[in-house]
Each structure stands twice: as structure tokens, then as C-alpha cells.
Design a protein around this motif. Sequence first.
Motif, PDB file in Angstrom:
ATOM      1  N   UNK A   1      -4.530  -6.887   7.504  1.00 55.92           N
ATOM      2  CA  UNK A   1      -3.287  -7.107   6.782  1.00 55.92           C
ATOM      3  C   UNK A   1      -2.212  -6.075   7.064  1.00 55.92           C
ATOM      4  N   UNK A   2      -2.410  -5.237   8.073  1.00 56.64           N
ATOM      5  CA  UNK A   2      -1.401  -4.252   8.438  1.00 56.64           C
ATOM      6  C   UNK A   2      -1.585  -2.885   7.809  1.00 56.64           C
ATOM      7  N   UNK A   3      -2.590  -2.718   6.984  1.00 56.15           N
ATOM      8  CA  UNK A   3      -2.798  -1.423   6.336  1.00 56.15           C
ATOM      9  C   UNK A   3      -3.164  -0.340   7.343  1.00 56.15           C
ATOM     10  N   UNK A   4      -4.044  -0.665   8.274  1.00 55.10           N
ATOM     11  CA  UNK A   4      -4.427   0.303   9.301  1.00 55.10           C
ATOM     12  C   UNK A   4      -3.238   0.694  10.158  1.00 55.10           C
ATOM     13  N   UNK A   5      -2.435  -0.276  10.524  1.00 59.54           N
ATOM     14  CA  UNK A   5      -1.235   0.011  11.317  1.00 59.54           C
ATOM     15  C   UNK A   5      -0.299   0.945  10.570  1.00 59.54           C
ATOM     16  N   UNK A   6      -0.143   0.718   9.270  1.00 55.41           N
ATOM     17  CA  UNK A   6       0.741   1.564   8.464  1.00 55.41           C
ATOM     18  C   UNK A   6       0.197   2.983   8.348  1.00 55.41           C
ATOM     19  N   UNK A   7      -1.104   3.111   8.121  1.00 53.24           N
ATOM     20  CA  UNK A   7      -1.709   4.451   8.043  1.00 53.24           C
ATOM     21  C   UNK A   7      -1.567   5.197   9.366  1.00 53.24           C
ATOM     22  N   UNK A   8      -1.861   4.505  10.457  1.00 56.59           N
ATOM     23  CA  UNK A   8      -1.760   5.136  11.769  1.00 56.59           C
ATOM     24  C   UNK A   8      -0.325   5.544  12.068  1.00 56.59           C
TER      25      UNK A   8
ATOM     26  N   UNK B   1      -7.774   2.276  -0.623  1.00 50.99           N
ATOM     27  CA  UNK B   1      -8.138   1.176   0.275  1.00 50.99           C
ATOM     28  C   UNK B   1      -8.104   1.588   1.742  1.00 50.99           C
ATOM     29  N   UNK B   2      -7.667   2.812   2.023  1.00 54.66           N
ATOM     30  CA  UNK B   2      -7.620   3.283   3.399  1.00 54.66           C
ATOM     31  C   UNK B   2      -7.595   4.799   3.445  1.00 54.66           C
ATOM     32  N   UNK B   3      -8.037   5.344   4.569  1.00 53.53           N
ATOM     33  CA  UNK B   3      -8.005   6.797   4.769  1.00 53.53           C
ATOM     34  C   UNK B   3      -7.689   7.121   6.224  1.00 53.53           C
ATOM     35  N   UNK B   4      -7.123   8.279   6.413  1.00 56.65           N
ATOM     36  CA  UNK B   4      -6.902   8.823   7.749  1.00 56.65           C
ATOM     37  C   UNK B   4      -6.945  10.337   7.632  1.00 56.65           C
ATOM     38  N   UNK B   5      -7.837  10.954   8.376  1.00 60.17           N
ATOM     39  CA  UNK B   5      -7.962  12.407   8.403  1.00 60.17           C
ATOM     40  C   UNK B   5      -7.548  12.856   9.800  1.00 60.17           C
ATOM     41  N   UNK B   6      -6.462  13.610   9.881  1.00 54.86           N
ATOM     42  CA  UNK B   6      -5.949  14.037  11.186  1.00 54.86           C
ATOM     43  C   UNK B   6      -5.913  15.559  11.270  1.00 54.86           C
TER      44      UNK B   6
ATOM     45  N   UNK C   1     -10.073   4.563   8.207  1.00 56.03           N
ATOM     46  CA  UNK C   1     -10.761   3.390   7.672  1.00 56.03           C
ATOM     47  C   UNK C   1      -9.852   2.604   6.749  1.00 56.03           C
ATOM     48  N   UNK C   2     -10.093   1.315   6.723  1.00 55.15           N
ATOM     49  CA  UNK C   2      -9.488   0.415   5.744  1.00 55.15           C
ATOM     50  C   UNK C   2     -10.639  -0.380   5.147  1.00 55.15           C
ATOM     51  N   UNK C   3     -10.572  -0.620   3.851  1.00 57.49           N
ATOM     52  CA  UNK C   3     -11.579  -1.420   3.170  1.00 57.49           C
ATOM     53  C   UNK C   3     -11.859  -2.664   4.013  1.00 57.49           C
ATOM     54  N   UNK C   4     -13.125  -2.901   4.390  1.00 59.25           N
ATOM     55  CA  UNK C   4     -13.436  -4.049   5.243  1.00 59.25           C
ATOM     56  C   UNK C   4     -12.920  -5.382   4.698  1.00 59.25           C
ATOM     57  N   UNK C   5     -12.860  -5.540   3.391  1.00 57.88           N
ATOM     58  CA  UNK C   5     -12.375  -6.792   2.809  1.00 57.88           C
ATOM     59  C   UNK C   5     -10.866  -6.958   2.950  1.00 57.88           C
TER      60      UNK C   5
ATOM     61  N   UNK D   1       0.844  -1.177   0.000  1.00 57.21           N
ATOM     62  CA  UNK D   1       0.000   0.000   0.000  1.00 57.21           C
ATOM     63  C   UNK D   1       0.886   1.235   0.000  1.00 57.21           C
ATOM     64  N   UNK D   2       0.578   2.149  -0.876  1.00 55.74           N
ATOM     65  CA  UNK D   2       1.276   3.430  -0.921  1.00 55.74           C
ATOM     66  C   UNK D   2       0.435   4.460  -0.188  1.00 55.74           C
ATOM     67  N   UNK D   3       1.033   5.150   0.777  1.00 58.93           N
ATOM     68  CA  UNK D   3       0.341   6.185   1.538  1.00 58.93           C
ATOM     69  C   UNK D   3       0.725   7.535   0.946  1.00 58.93           C
ATOM     70  N   UNK D   4      -0.298   8.342   0.662  1.00 55.60           N
ATOM     71  CA  UNK D   4      -0.069   9.650   0.060  1.00 55.60           C
ATOM     72  C   UNK D   4      -1.137  10.612   0.525  1.00 55.60           C
ATOM     73  N   UNK D   5      -0.947  11.879   0.197  1.00 56.05           N
ATOM     74  CA  UNK D   5      -1.950  12.893   0.506  1.00 56.05           C
ATOM     75  C   UNK D   5      -3.187  12.693  -0.359  1.00 56.05           C
ATOM     76  N   UNK D   6      -4.324  13.020   0.184  1.00 59.85           N
ATOM     77  CA  UNK D   6      -5.585  12.997  -0.544  1.00 59.85           C
ATOM     78  C   UNK D   6      -5.511  13.956  -1.720  1.00 59.85           C
ATOM     79  N   UNK D   7      -6.125  13.560  -2.819  1.00 61.65           N
ATOM     80  CA  UNK D   7      -6.287  14.412  -3.993  1.00 61.65           C
ATOM     81  C   UNK D   7      -7.784  14.480  -4.289  1.00 61.65           C
TER      82      UNK D   7
END
Length: 139
Positions: free
Chosen positions: A81-88, A55-60, A73-77, A1-7
Motif C-alpha cells: 500500500x505504499x508504506x514501505x516506499x514512504x518509509x524508505x 505498522x512499519x520500521x526502518x533502522x538506518x 519492515x511493514x506489517x505483512x497484512x 501513515x505517520x512517520x516519526x522517530x522511535x520511542x
Amino acid sequence: MRIRSFDSSDTDQVVALWHAAGLTRPWNDPHEDIARKLRVQPELFLVGEEEGRVVGTAMAGYDGHRGWLYYFAVDPALQGGGRGSALLAEVERLLVAMGCPKLNVQVRDGDQPLLDRYERWGYAADGAAGLGKRLIADG
């Protein structure tokens, strides 16, 4: 998963993800919440992307005293898999770089699985109650 700024081109996918993850409520227009965030600290609105799909979002946010996390949020499906941990971790990294001493999250009443997940990430109840008052009605 690549984490980037919202567009802004992410809007439809982000709103769909929030609906799928159960984050939307009738009294909060997600499109208006996105517009509000883009006016204040847009660099703290992150998406996780895989193969061109959000597949994931975080608004801080950081007010100079505390950081806050919303629309996490991470896509429920794809959960577990660690995506939420990475975003956080990325949110925490950005806030620490801004000098933020503490990050607060709010969890809706009755969501014990989410409380348990935050506990595994090192978060704990801090003896404060979340209160709110709507100042501007959406919709």
C-alpha cells in the motif's frame, strides 16, 4: 501513515512486527539491537504509525562514507500500500540531509521478491559481497 522517530514505548510493538515480518534471528536479540541503536544515531530509527499502532520500521545508520538500512519492515497484512516506499523515502531524505552519498541494504540469500522490490525502488546489485563476523554474542 505517520512517520516519526522511535520511542521506547514502541518497543513491544516493534519487536512483534519484526517477528511477524520474519526479520528476527536467534543470534540477534531484537531488544539489544534496539538498545544499541538508541546509543548511536537514534534519530535514524523510524516507525510508521497508524491509529496508534506501529505498522512499519526502518533502522538506518551513516558512518560518514555510506548509509545502511536494517530492520526495514511493514506489517505483512499491510504490504503493497505504499508504506514501505514512504518509509524508505524518509530514510533517504534524512541521509541526504546528512550528506550521505549512497545507501546500502542487505538482503538475505534467496529472498528474490525483496530483491525485486528494491530494484523497483531504484536499488541494484553493486558487485560487493556482504560478510559478517559476530564480535559480541547476544543472549
